[in-house]
Design an enzyme around this catalytic site. Structure first.
Site, short mmCIF file in Angstrom:
data_model
loop_
_atom_site.label_atom_id
_atom_site.label_comp_id
_atom_site.label_asym_id
_atom_site.label_seq_id
_atom_site.Cartn_x
_atom_site.Cartn_y
_atom_site.Cartn_z
N ASP A 1 0.85 -0.90 -0.18
CA ASP A 1 0.08 0.02 0.00
C ASP A 1 0.96 1.36 -0.04
O ASP A 1 1.78 1.55 0.89
CB ASP A 1 -0.88 0.04 1.27
CG ASP A 1 -2.00 -0.99 1.08
OD1 ASP A 1 -2.33 -1.55 -0.14
OD2 ASP A 1 -2.69 -0.99 2.15
N ASP B 1 -13.57 -6.56 -5.30
CA ASP B 1 -13.90 -6.85 -3.92
C ASP B 1 -15.46 -7.49 -3.72
O ASP B 1 -16.31 -7.00 -4.32
CB ASP B 1 -13.75 -5.64 -3.11
CG ASP B 1 -12.17 -5.23 -3.02
OD1 ASP B 1 -11.52 -5.87 -3.51
OD2 ASP B 1 -12.25 -3.79 -3.06
#
Lengths: 251, 193
Positions: free
Chosen positions: A11, A130
């Site tokens: 990230d 997702d």
């Protein structure tokens, strides 16, 4: 024979890695280039950089980071997060990204998948999905899993493949962060349904979980973040274990 | 050494330039006839779709220049495929340097092939100090059939040509610039041919 891939995910915010990274021997754990080099050295097959920046200024920093990674890393990498136009993709590919991944923007404007694959080729278009299992049904969620939709995971997977995605990165919201293993039944169903590679994500906690994602989930690749960043699982040991379990990996 | 990467608007060529930079070589990007002709080594890259890439080559006249080059030329991925006779992708003719056709993988395997596969039956100085069954990174939906110009094979559903050679022309289906140390060795070998 094509090998199964192990992919660490980093990230990035404002050009720096976030989440506590606890990696022995790193001079600067916040430097994505140094961390990427370390992972490449220990046998990562690919890398994913997920931009979680909130501002335009920070996004510009991301492009500088991509350029630096491309300059120094000799394995392929994907860049995702906040990509919503052909222009965004052109810039990232120009900076040396091998693949880009789109998520919410693909759901809000599905035609973007067609545009990207015809302009840049399917091989560089990863669609990240997702999904969360609600009352037995897998539903697509947006914005990092915070916004539910009425779209079924499997319908959406078929559609993105049809529109020209080269790969699907499937994250199970039910499994993500649990360290209890990947969503293997859903993975297996996806793998049977579409003829493009599937990357498993969400739930990695142990070496056995990776074995299961490949053996039961029939995934083509498995992605994880914290188990690698905190040194709980070393990529080189993981690949040796996979090999012992008759899963073809690059050693 | 004067290395020129043919820049005809096809795909991510920065990675190849960076790979040479890591070897200490400042490779130039160019689509100029004179610059390409005078180079010691020519890299012919390509990512994207075959018929549109071929159209771009024809527009710039590079499709007639490249087959006449005398120095070592290395086609990478789609670059290699465009050096073949013809491709099923967009049903386009290629430059006909390699006497072989390019076909699409059947749906018995996942398409595109994406990831690390081995290169086998290595037969060229291009693979000096590279072990048999070494891993290379591949990402492609179309492949060159086996023929007698084949200098490496790979297996994905069936055997296909993952590298080709005719005289001074070399082509590799995999991406040496993304294939870790073995890929770097291959680029180094190409410079030393």
């Amino acid at each position: 024979m094509l090998r199964k891939r192990i992919i660490p995910c980093l990230d990035i915010k404002n050009g720096r890695t976030v989440k506590g990274i606890n990696f022995k021997g790193l001079r600067d754990a916040g430097d994505p280039v140094e961390l990427a080099k370390q992972y490449a050295h220990f046998g990562a097959d690919e890398l994913v950089f997920l931009d979680i920046s909130a501002t335009i200024e920070e996004r510009k920093t991301m492009r500088d980071m991509v350029l630096k990674v491309a300059e120094q890393i000799n394995i392929p990498f994907t860049v995702g997060g906040g990509i919503s136009s052909v222009e965004d993709v052109a810039q990232l590919l120009h900076c040396g990204a091998d693949k880009i991944s789109i998520n919410s923007s693909a759901v809000t404007s599905p035609n973007l998948i067609n545009e990207l694959s015809s302009k840049f080729g399917s091989q560089c278009v990863v669609v990240a999905i997702d999904a969360k299992q609600v009352d037995g049904e897998w539903m697509v969620h947006l914005a990092g899993g915070t916004i539910p939709t009425t779209i079924n995971l499997f319908d959406w997977a078929k559609e993105v493949a049809y529109r020209g995605a080269g790969e699907i990165l499937f994250t199970s919201m039910n499994n993500d962060g649990t360290k209890l293993g990947f969503a293997n039944p859903a993975l297996a169903q996806l793998s049977k349904l579409v003829n493009i590679p599937i990357i498993a994500s969400g739930g990695a906690g142990s070496t056995e979980h990776f074995v299961d994602a490949f053996k039961i989930g029939h995934a083509d690749a498995a992605l994880a973040a914290s188990v690698f960043h905190f040194g709980e699982i070393s990529i080189s040991d993981l690949k040796k274990e996979l090999n012992k379990n008759q899963i073809p990996v690059r050693l | 050494m004067n290395v020129v990467i043919v820049d005809y608007g096809a795909g991510n060529i920065k990675s190849i330039q960076f790979a040479f930079k890591r070897l200490g070589i400042d490779a130039k990007l160019s689509n100029h006839v004179e610059c390409i002709t005078k180079a010691d080594r020519v890299i012919f890259p390509g990512v994207g779709e075959a018929s549109s890439a071929m159209a771009m080559l024809e527009q710039s006249g590079l499709d007639t220049l490249i087959p006449q080059l005398k120095q070592p030329v290395l086609g990478i991925c789609l670059g290699m495929q465009l050096m073949c006779n013809a491709s099923e992708e967009g049903y386009t003719d290629g430059m006909g340097i390699f006497d072989v056709n390019v076909k699409r993988f059947s749906n018995d395997v996942k398409v595109p092939q994406m990831g690390w596969n081995t290169i086998d039956n290595l037969k060229s100085d291009l693979f000096r100090n590279i072990r048999e069954h070494e891993f290379m990174y591949l990402i492609h939906s179309f492949y060159a059939e086996m023929n007698d110009q084949c200098i490496a094979t790979s297996t994905y559903g069936m055997n296909y040509a993952s590298a080709l050679r005719k005289d001074n022309f070399y082509g590799v289906q995999f991406h040496p610039e993304k294939s870790s140390l073995a890929g770097e060795q291959l680029l180094k070998n190409f410079l030393e041919l």
